[in-house]
Design a protein around this motif. Structure first.
Motif, PDB file in Angstrom:
ATOM      1  N   ASN A   1       6.226 -25.611   8.308  1.00  0.00           N
ATOM      2  CA  ASN A   1       5.287 -26.722   8.208  1.00  0.00           C
ATOM      3  C   ASN A   1       3.896 -26.341   7.738  1.00  0.00           C
ATOM      4  O   ASN A   1       3.116 -27.218   7.366  1.00  0.00           O
ATOM      5  N   VAL A   2       3.541 -25.062   7.765  1.00  0.00           N
ATOM      6  CA  VAL A   2       2.153 -24.670   7.486  1.00  0.00           C
ATOM      7  C   VAL A   2       1.696 -25.174   6.125  1.00  0.00           C
ATOM      8  O   VAL A   2       0.637 -25.825   6.001  1.00  0.00           O
TER       9      VAL A   2
ATOM     10  N   ALA B   1      -1.249 -29.221   2.709  1.00  0.00           N
ATOM     11  CA  ALA B   1      -1.236 -30.027   1.490  1.00  0.00           C
ATOM     12  C   ALA B   1      -1.414 -31.517   1.755  1.00  0.00           C
ATOM     13  O   ALA B   1      -1.743 -32.281   0.842  1.00  0.00           O
ATOM     14  N   HIS B   2      -1.209 -31.943   3.021  1.00  0.00           N
ATOM     15  CA  HIS B   2      -1.294 -33.365   3.353  1.00  0.00           C
ATOM     16  C   HIS B   2      -2.480 -33.688   4.260  1.00  0.00           C
ATOM     17  O   HIS B   2      -2.496 -34.708   4.957  1.00  0.00           O
ATOM     18  N   GLY B   3      -3.487 -32.826   4.260  1.00  0.00           N
ATOM     19  CA  GLY B   3      -4.723 -33.144   4.960  1.00  0.00           C
ATOM     20  C   GLY B   3      -4.788 -32.758   6.414  1.00  0.00           C
ATOM     21  O   GLY B   3      -5.725 -33.160   7.126  1.00  0.00           O
ATOM     22  N   PHE B   4      -3.818 -31.978   6.898  1.00  0.00           N
ATOM     23  CA  PHE B   4      -3.829 -31.519   8.279  1.00  0.00           C
ATOM     24  C   PHE B   4      -4.234 -30.042   8.314  1.00  0.00           C
ATOM     25  O   PHE B   4      -4.197 -29.358   7.291  1.00  0.00           O
ATOM     26  N   ASP B   5      -4.591 -29.544   9.483  1.00  0.00           N
ATOM     27  CA  ASP B   5      -5.071 -28.161   9.590  1.00  0.00           C
ATOM     28  C   ASP B   5      -4.194 -27.343  10.532  1.00  0.00           C
ATOM     29  O   ASP B   5      -4.407 -27.345  11.747  1.00  0.00           O
ATOM     30  N   PRO B   6      -3.195 -26.637  10.005  1.00  0.00           N
ATOM     31  CA  PRO B   6      -2.331 -25.819  10.859  1.00  0.00           C
ATOM     32  C   PRO B   6      -3.043 -24.604  11.438  1.00  0.00           C
ATOM     33  O   PRO B   6      -2.505 -23.943  12.332  1.00  0.00           O
ATOM     34  N   PHE B   7      -4.259 -24.295  10.931  1.00  0.00           N
ATOM     35  CA  PHE B   7      -5.026 -23.160  11.440  1.00  0.00           C
ATOM     36  C   PHE B   7      -5.960 -23.563  12.585  1.00  0.00           C
ATOM     37  O   PHE B   7      -6.643 -22.705  13.139  1.00  0.00           O
ATOM     38  N   ALA B   8      -6.001 -24.831  12.943  1.00  0.00           N
ATOM     39  CA  ALA B   8      -6.853 -25.280  14.049  1.00  0.00           C
ATOM     40  C   ALA B   8      -6.387 -24.642  15.352  1.00  0.00           C
ATOM     41  O   ALA B   8      -5.195 -24.326  15.512  1.00  0.00           O
ATOM     42  N   PRO B   9      -7.293 -24.408  16.314  1.00  0.00           N
ATOM     43  CA  PRO B   9      -6.905 -23.775  17.578  1.00  0.00           C
ATOM     44  C   PRO B   9      -5.743 -24.508  18.253  1.00  0.00           C
ATOM     45  O   PRO B   9      -5.738 -25.729  18.363  1.00  0.00           O
ATOM     46  N   GLY B  10      -4.742 -23.736  18.672  1.00  0.00           N
ATOM     47  CA  GLY B  10      -3.600 -24.283  19.380  1.00  0.00           C
ATOM     48  C   GLY B  10      -2.517 -24.867  18.497  1.00  0.00           C
ATOM     49  O   GLY B  10      -1.490 -25.311  19.013  1.00  0.00           O
ATOM     50  N   CYS B  11      -2.730 -24.853  17.187  1.00  0.00           N
ATOM     51  CA  CYS B  11      -1.757 -25.458  16.273  1.00  0.00           C
ATOM     52  C   CYS B  11      -0.791 -24.404  15.716  1.00  0.00           C
ATOM     53  O   CYS B  11      -0.643 -23.325  16.286  1.00  0.00           O
ATOM     54  N   GLU B  12      -0.131 -24.730  14.616  1.00  0.00           N
ATOM     55  CA  GLU B  12       1.027 -23.953  14.162  1.00  0.00           C
ATOM     56  C   GLU B  12       0.760 -22.470  13.968  1.00  0.00           C
ATOM     57  O   GLU B  12       1.596 -21.627  14.366  1.00  0.00           O
TER      58      GLU B  12
END
Length: 248
Positions: free
Chosen positions: A223-224, A229-240
């Protein structure tokens, strides 16, 4: 007059909230068919379908609140997490729906998709090679036979609503169908590893922790790039990406 709240919006679909009504806009009517059909079959609380005028599906809001969101601390009690686990077990024990769901992809297909994605993550410098290699190894635990169940297919924590310790509604069924039940458990507890034990208390037996860890790694690796590519942040704390780092 009620304001319009954009709940989710990207190139594939969008969900808007107007008062107590959710408007889901999706040009893929086959996906909407799956959602409406799954909600009619699921033995757990689901939203009421108010009307459908392609490409829009209108559903009623469900009462209660979620246990949290990925990347945010959960305010739910252990009993609430256990209640969610019990509801997931009830779904998994229901008669099978007619279609295969996202959780039912074959081992061959998953392996090929995962290998392609891992190669792209490293080649484009999105993630370091050692992080990808380690989590690819962890993900291998999911490549085994499983007993097929009625699965939700996208059971994120934000899709399960509770009032106190009672599940009041499970939303977003477009990926539902026959599949690996541990995929649902892993999706629900992604980023909230500390509550996995509470969920299992409600769910019961048959949970292989190595497989849960494997699905955490596989789902995060897959999903990263899509999220970014769709405006989300997988690098945000606690995320992917933090989920992947936790497996090192």
């Amino acid at each position: 007059m009620d304001e319009i709240e954009v709940v989710v919006a990207h190139s594939e679909r969008a969900t808007l909230r107007v008062g107590d009504v959710f408007l889901k806009v999706d040009t893929d009517q086959a996906r909407v068919d799956v959602e409406v059909g799954a909600m009619s079959l699921a033995p757990v609380p689901t939203p009421e379908v108010l009307w459908r005028r392609p490409p829009v599906l209108a559903i009623a809001a469900v009462p209660g609140a979620t246990l949290g969101r990925l990347g945010e601390p959960s305010t739910g009690t252990p009993a609430a997490w256990a209640a969610a686990g019990a509801a997931i077990r009830k779904l998994h024990e229901a008669p099978l729906p007619p279609q295969q769901g996202r959780a039912g992809r074959s081992i061959a297909r998953l392996t090929a998709e995962l290998d392609d994605e891992c190669e792209a993550l490293v080649a484009h410098g999105v993630l370091p090679a050692d992080l990808v290699t380690r989590n690819r190894r962890v993900a291998e635990a999911v490549f085994r036979p499983w007993t097929t169940a009625f699965t939700h297919g996208d059971l994120q924590i934000a899709h399960v609503f509770l009032d106190g310790d009672e599940v009041t509604g499970i939303i977003d069924w477009s990926e539902a169908g026959r599949g690996d039940p541990l995929y649902d458990l892993a999706t629900f507890t992604l980023g909230h590893e500390e509550h996995l034990g509470d969920v299992i208390t409600g769910y019961g037996t048959g949970v292989d922790l190595d497989v849960i860890h494997g699905w955490w790694s596989l789902r995060s690796l897959m999903n990263v790039r899509w999220l970014a590519a769709h405006g989300f942040d997988p690098f945000a704390p606690g995320c992917e990406v933090d989920v992947l780092r936790a497996r090192m």
